[in-house]
Design a protein around this motif. Structure first.
Motif, PDB file in Angstrom:
ATOM      1  N   UNK A 132      -4.929   7.542   9.466  1.00  0.00           N
ATOM      2  CA  UNK A 132      -4.332   6.570  10.381  1.00  0.00           C
ATOM      3  C   UNK A 132      -5.266   5.385  10.614  1.00  0.00           C
ATOM      4  N   UNK A 133      -5.814   4.890   9.497  1.00  0.00           N
ATOM      5  CA  UNK A 133      -6.678   3.720   9.509  1.00  0.00           C
ATOM      6  C   UNK A 133      -6.097   2.646   8.602  1.00  0.00           C
ATOM      7  N   UNK A 134      -6.331   1.370   8.898  1.00  0.00           N
ATOM      8  CA  UNK A 134      -5.847   0.304   8.005  1.00  0.00           C
ATOM      9  C   UNK A 134      -6.479   0.425   6.619  1.00  0.00           C
ATOM     10  N   UNK A 135      -5.740   0.019   5.615  1.00  0.00           N
ATOM     11  CA  UNK A 135      -6.216   0.062   4.229  1.00  0.00           C
ATOM     12  C   UNK A 135      -6.565  -1.369   3.799  1.00  0.00           C
ATOM     13  N   UNK A 136      -7.840  -1.683   3.633  1.00  0.00           N
ATOM     14  CA  UNK A 136      -8.207  -3.047   3.214  1.00  0.00           C
ATOM     15  C   UNK A 136      -7.968  -3.272   1.731  1.00  0.00           C
ATOM     16  N   UNK A 137      -7.650  -4.499   1.367  1.00  0.00           N
ATOM     17  CA  UNK A 137      -7.550  -4.956  -0.016  1.00  0.00           C
ATOM     18  C   UNK A 137      -6.501  -4.175  -0.820  1.00  0.00           C
ATOM     19  N   UNK A 138      -5.449  -3.723  -0.132  1.00  0.00           N
ATOM     20  CA  UNK A 138      -4.311  -3.133  -0.832  1.00  0.00           C
ATOM     21  C   UNK A 138      -3.476  -4.250  -1.459  1.00  0.00           C
ATOM     22  N   UNK A 139      -2.841  -3.952  -2.561  1.00  0.00           N
ATOM     23  CA  UNK A 139      -2.040  -4.949  -3.287  1.00  0.00           C
ATOM     24  C   UNK A 139      -0.576  -4.852  -2.864  1.00  0.00           C
ATOM     25  N   UNK A 140       0.028  -6.015  -2.586  1.00  0.00           N
ATOM     26  CA  UNK A 140       1.458  -6.100  -2.288  1.00  0.00           C
ATOM     27  C   UNK A 140       2.048  -7.116  -3.251  1.00  0.00           C
ATOM     28  N   UNK A 141       2.944  -6.677  -4.116  1.00  0.00           N
ATOM     29  CA  UNK A 141       3.449  -7.580  -5.156  1.00  0.00           C
ATOM     30  C   UNK A 141       4.921  -7.307  -5.437  1.00  0.00           C
ATOM     31  N   UNK A 142       5.552  -8.266  -6.103  1.00  0.00           N
ATOM     32  CA  UNK A 142       6.929  -8.096  -6.560  1.00  0.00           C
ATOM     33  C   UNK A 142       6.933  -7.144  -7.747  1.00  0.00           C
ATOM     34  N   UNK A 143       7.831  -6.181  -7.737  1.00  0.00           N
ATOM     35  CA  UNK A 143       7.881  -5.168  -8.800  1.00  0.00           C
ATOM     36  C   UNK A 143       8.105  -5.822 -10.166  1.00  0.00           C
ATOM     37  N   UNK A 144       7.212  -5.495 -11.099  1.00  0.00           N
ATOM     38  CA  UNK A 144       7.290  -5.986 -12.484  1.00  0.00           C
ATOM     39  C   UNK A 144       7.136  -7.506 -12.599  1.00  0.00           C
ATOM     40  N   UNK A 151      -4.031  -7.222   1.196  1.00  0.00           N
ATOM     41  CA  UNK A 151      -4.332  -7.127   2.618  1.00  0.00           C
ATOM     42  C   UNK A 151      -5.766  -7.593   2.872  1.00  0.00           C
ATOM     43  N   UNK A 152      -6.020  -7.993   4.113  1.00  0.00           N
ATOM     44  CA  UNK A 152      -7.383  -8.365   4.466  1.00  0.00           C
ATOM     45  C   UNK A 152      -8.174  -7.114   4.850  1.00  0.00           C
ATOM     46  N   UNK A 153      -9.362  -7.290   5.386  1.00  0.00           N
ATOM     47  CA  UNK A 153     -10.227  -6.149   5.709  1.00  0.00           C
ATOM     48  C   UNK A 153      -9.648  -5.280   6.813  1.00  0.00           C
ATOM     49  N   UNK A 154      -8.641  -5.795   7.552  1.00  0.00           N
ATOM     50  CA  UNK A 154      -7.984  -5.021   8.596  1.00  0.00           C
ATOM     51  C   UNK A 154      -6.632  -4.490   8.162  1.00  0.00           C
ATOM     52  N   UNK A 155      -6.340  -4.581   6.848  1.00  0.00           N
ATOM     53  CA  UNK A 155      -5.087  -4.043   6.330  1.00  0.00           C
ATOM     54  C   UNK A 155      -3.880  -4.932   6.530  1.00  0.00           C
ATOM     55  N   UNK A 156      -4.073  -6.134   7.077  1.00  0.00           N
ATOM     56  CA  UNK A 156      -2.951  -7.024   7.386  1.00  0.00           C
ATOM     57  C   UNK A 156      -2.657  -7.962   6.222  1.00  0.00           C
ATOM     58  N   UNK A 157      -1.392  -8.320   6.052  1.00  0.00           N
ATOM     59  CA  UNK A 157      -0.995  -9.232   4.977  1.00  0.00           C
ATOM     60  C   UNK A 157       0.208 -10.064   5.399  1.00  0.00           C
ATOM     61  N   UNK A 158       0.389 -11.182   4.726  1.00  0.00           N
ATOM     62  CA  UNK A 158       1.629 -11.961   4.757  1.00  0.00           C
ATOM     63  C   UNK A 158       1.981 -12.311   3.330  1.00  0.00           C
TER      64      UNK A 158
END
Length: 519
Positions: A132-144, A151-158
């Motif tokens: 239950x901790x934020x995940x930093x530097x996770x990738x969020x992308x359009x499929x294929x 995400x930033x170091x706090x798990x946040x993204x836009x």
């Protein structure tokens, strides 16, 4: 064997007191006259020809223009303003900023057209389900698709999703977690809470011992030309450079840039980088005692593409200088990957590194590398790293750490992110100075496409000799538009309030971590 190689490092300049940055005199590029006659040429090539003739750089959101469409244009001693109107139509307005012209959609009053930009904004925080901790530097992308953010170091993204992808799934992934697919109809919340499940691929002990790291590296080299692009690619990227002194932020500089990536099977052809639009904070805190400047930030961060530069720890001709060991396999973006740890043997007479390589089990592509300049390498690099320093001051490098990652799209792996973190201690007994400077540079490739471009105009290129913070002299409150960026952390956001406008609203920062809605 590849003979092309770049030293992965940065040059540092120190000056006593504060340096004064000269402001460029603003020229009227739109009134310049040019002549051009082209027929059936791709839009981006025509725009490059116009830029070269007018001595200007263009900045624009690539999603607003079909850069691959063929266009024809005939003009004779015609003002640039009129040429651009003929090329783009009356829906665009042109704004001069420094040595560039920004292409913007306009409203009836001539301002940037925001209400007709049908981008969907998706934002939220990625969490570790077990801890239950934020995940930093996770990738969020359009499929294929080669479009996304992290995400930033706090798990946040836009993420700003263009209309052509509005019906596509989102892929959320991070090294060591199961990949997650999100359906378009689940993206309506303004503050998504996305949960990733940790995963660990474990092999029996005999299997671990059976993995031969040199065999894995041989497979990587044998598969390089089929795993990485053998065509030129035009990548749009976000770059941020943050400098601190003794833990206090000194300067924040950030920009949208373009990289012209040469084919990987042509290692002698260098990559190019150019500045599109950027901004910097006024000094968040004033420098104390000395002024620290990083030279060549974006240029050297781009060189962290170690598959392209093929540094010593990957080059088979240097293997006698390194010790390689196999670690446990891990999950990388939903795929099993070998882990190879390496460190130098003895004290070679060239710069050496230590770290870990992550190589995809199926394709043998290098998908991630985390490495640092070795202690012996730091000692050897002192003279190369310090370009200037005040008389009577000692400067010692404390650490130089690097990371680079790649993402797969349609069977090919592309540069995705790169980061450098460097620290120096500066001392002077006479002036009673004992200070630590820390610079972090982040590069995020948000999209890329095939291109026929071979070069950028010289005036717009970022070079190894450039001091990035001095290239940026303007600030626009509604700055980023539809460009995807790495969202700043709460700590960084507070530090740059001196900008006068806070363009980054993070709804998650106002939520109590014990709020049940997050779990």
């Amino acid at each position: 064997m590849r003979k092309y190689r770049q030293i992965v490092s940065f040059l540092v300049l120190f000056f006593v007191a504060l340096a004064v940055v000269a402001q460029d005199e603003e020229a009227s590029f739109l009134s310049k006259t040019i002549s051009l006659n082209v027929e059936g040429i791709e839009f981006e090539l025509v725009l490059e020809a116009i830029a070269e003739k007018a001595g200007v750089n263009f900045s624009y959101d690539p999603s607003l223009l079909d850069t691959g469409q063929p266009v024809s244009l005939v003009c004779e001693n015609q003002e640039l303003q009129s040429v651009l109107n003929d090329l783009l139509g009356r829906e665009f307005v042109f704004q001069e900023m420094g040595n560039q012209v920004v292409l913007l959609l306009k409203t009836t009053n001539g301002e940037e057209l925001t209400e007709k930009e049908p981008f969907k904004l998706v934002r939220g925080t990625v969490w570790d389900r077990d801890f239950q901790e934020p995940v930093p530097f996770a990738s969020i992308s359009i499929h294929n698709q080669s479009y996304g953010t992290i995400t930033n170091a706090q798990g946040y993204f836009e993420l700003k999703i263009p209309p052509k992808y509005k019906s596509e799934q989102l892929v959320v992934s991070c090294m060591g977690y199961s990949r997650l697919l999100l359906q378009p109809d689940s993206l309506n919340s303004d503050d998504l809470a996305i949960w990733l499940q940790p995963i660990n691929i474990r092999l029996a002990e005999i299997k671990v011992r059976a993995i031969k790291p040199l065999w894995v590296l041989d497979q990587f080299l044998d598969h390089t030309e089929i795993n990485y692009p053998n065509e030129s690619r035009l990548a749009t990227a976000f770059y941020r450079e943050v400098l601190s002194q003794d833990g206090d932020y000194i300067n924040v500089s950030e920009a949208v840039i373009q990289m012209l990536k040469a084919p990987y099977n042509l290692p002698l052809r260098s990559d190019k980088i150019r500045y599109l639009k950027g901004r910097k904070s006024p000094d968040v805190e004033k420098f104390q005692w000395v002024d620290f400047k990083m030279q060549g930030g974006p240029f050297y961060t781009m060189q962290l593409d170690v598959v392209k530069t093929m540094d010593t720890f990957l080059d088979e001709s240097y293997r006698g200088s390194y010790k390689y060991e196999a670690g446990n396999m891990i999950d990388y973006l939903g795929r099993p990957a070998y882990v190879i740890h390496f460190e130098p043997i003895g004290r070679p007479d060239f710069l050496t590194y230590e770290g870990s390589l992550f190589i995809d089990q199926e394709t043998f592509a290098l998908v991630h590398a985390a490495f640092s300049l070795s202690k012996n390498g730091i000692r050897m690099a002192r003279d190369q790293l310090i370009r200037k320093k005040p008389k009577g001051f000692s400067v010692r490098a404390l650490n130089l750490d690097y990371q680079v990652s790649y993402r797969q799209n349609n069977g090919v792996w592309y540069l995705s992110t790169a980061q450098s973190s460097v620290s120096f201690r500066v001392r002077s007994r006479h002036d009673q100075v004992n200070s630590v400077f820390h610079s972090v540079s982040d590069l995020l490739v948000t999209s890329h496409e095939s291109t026929r471009l071979r070069r950028f105009p010289k005036d717009g290129q970022l070079l190894a000799s450039d001091i990035f913070a001095e290239k940026i002299t303007s600030y626009d409150p509604s700055f980023w538009g539809n460009f995807n960026i790495i969202q700043p952390t709460d700590e960084l956001r507070k530090a740059i309030k001196s900008l006068g406008v806070e363009p980054f609203e993070n709804p998650m920062s106002e939520v109590n971590e014990s709020d049940d809605s997050l779990y």
